[in-house]
Design a protein around this motif. Structure first.
Motif, mmCIF file in Angstrom:
data_model
loop_
_atom_site.group_PDB
_atom_site.id
_atom_site.type_symbol
_atom_site.label_atom_id
_atom_site.label_comp_id
_atom_site.label_asym_id
_atom_site.label_seq_id
_atom_site.Cartn_x
_atom_site.Cartn_y
_atom_site.Cartn_z
ATOM 1 N N LEU A 128 33.248 30.839 35.437
ATOM 2 C CA LEU A 128 33.681 31.508 36.659
ATOM 3 C C LEU A 128 34.350 32.844 36.367
ATOM 4 O O LEU A 128 34.738 33.564 37.296
ATOM 5 N N SER A 129 34.483 33.175 35.086
ATOM 6 C CA SER A 129 35.261 34.352 34.692
ATOM 7 C C SER A 129 34.551 35.680 34.953
ATOM 8 O O SER A 129 35.204 36.712 35.105
ATOM 9 N N GLY A 130 33.218 35.665 34.969
ATOM 10 C CA GLY A 130 32.480 36.916 35.109
ATOM 11 C C GLY A 130 32.341 37.682 33.807
ATOM 12 O O GLY A 130 31.719 38.745 33.764
ATOM 13 N N ASN A 131 32.929 37.153 32.730
ATOM 14 C CA ASN A 131 32.840 37.802 31.419
ATOM 15 C C ASN A 131 31.575 37.292 30.718
ATOM 16 O O ASN A 131 31.541 36.195 30.174
ATOM 17 N N HIS A 132 30.512 38.096 30.732
ATOM 18 C CA HIS A 132 29.220 37.645 30.226
ATOM 19 C C HIS A 132 29.229 37.377 28.724
ATOM 20 O O HIS A 132 28.514 36.492 28.242
ATOM 21 N N ARG A 133 30.030 38.112 27.979
ATOM 22 C CA ARG A 133 30.104 37.885 26.529
ATOM 23 C C ARG A 133 30.686 36.507 26.237
ATOM 24 O O ARG A 133 30.151 35.750 25.419
#
Length: 244
Positions: A196-201
């Motif tokens: 859910l963080s949106g941090n793709h890495r």
């Protein structure tokens, strides 16, 4: 791609090939699937395709003539067809084999029944012998359905997302990572926060680690032939410590 299936029970394929992805693949003309009853090629009055085995023994054996003639008919305009015998003695089927076959232009699948095939079919006709697992079925039809499904979904334009096959279990040598969808909280069971963080890495790293963890726990045999990165080796040591 063209796929010809030689069988004594063509009606078994009707439902499977006229639903879902296989139906759409044919509508898109990504593949042409033809089911042929090789009994039609028998050269005797009663259309017999089997006979007693030389030397005695239980069961009946498929005769070479109907199968040789059926293969000759379906391959007469084909330059290099892959002619596949569905057989419990064959090479165990894998995702790697599916990817290999998906590159071909013409596949011919031969579905056996009874006690087995006349050995001359193996020796002088087929290019591949394939088994879908270490067990015996009543015939090769179910195995043929499995091969067709696994190959056709890899053809260009068949799946909605071209990247989908790249992340399948076994395509990378590892099992696929877990998947989640909405709602984020279902009866107290929550989706991992990283997704859910949106941090793709971080998401890609989490997925890679979970893929390795799942393989380690469920199919450790796959790791024997898998080349791991240094990061993956570190994760693997973590998993081993967790189990001690």
């Amino acid at each position: 791609m063209r796929i010809d299936i030689l069988t004594l029970f063509p009606n078994m394929f009707t439902g499977v090939f006229n639903e879902s992805i296989l139906k759409k693949a044919q509508e898109k003309q990504a593949v042409s699937i033809n089911v042929i009853n090789f009994r039609d090629f028998a050269d005797n009055k009663h259309k017999t395709v089997d006979d007693y085995p030389y030397g005695g023994g239980a069961g009946m054996v498929l005769k070479p003539q109907p199968i040789f003639d059926a293969v000759a008919q379906v391959t007469k305009h084909s330059e290099r067809p892959r002619i596949i015998l569905l057989c419990p003695q064959g090479e165990r089927y894998t995702q790697k084999k599916a990817e290999e076959l998906a590159k071909e232009e013409h596949l011919v699948l031969i579905c056996g029944h009874y006690e087995g095939y006349d050995e001359r079919i193996r020796e002088h006709l087929v290019t591949d012998e394939i088994s879908i697992g270490d067990y015996v079925l009543t015939g090769g039809e179910l195995g043929a359905m499995v091969i067709v499904d696994s190959v056709v979904r890899l053809l260009p334009g068949v799946l909605g997302n071209e990247a989908s096959p790249l992340h399948d279990s076994y395509s990378s040598g590892l099992l696929e990572h877990p998947h989640y969808t909405r709602p984020a909280d279902f009866r107290g069971m929550k989706v991992p926060e990283v997704l859910l963080s949106g941090n793709h890495r971080l998401i890609e790293e989490w997925r890679a680690k979970q893929s390795l963890r799942r393989t380690f726990l469920r199919r450790p045999d796959l790791l024997e032939n898998c080349e791991l990165t240094e990061k993956q080796k570190q994760w693997l040591e973590e998993f081993k410590k967790e189990q001690r």
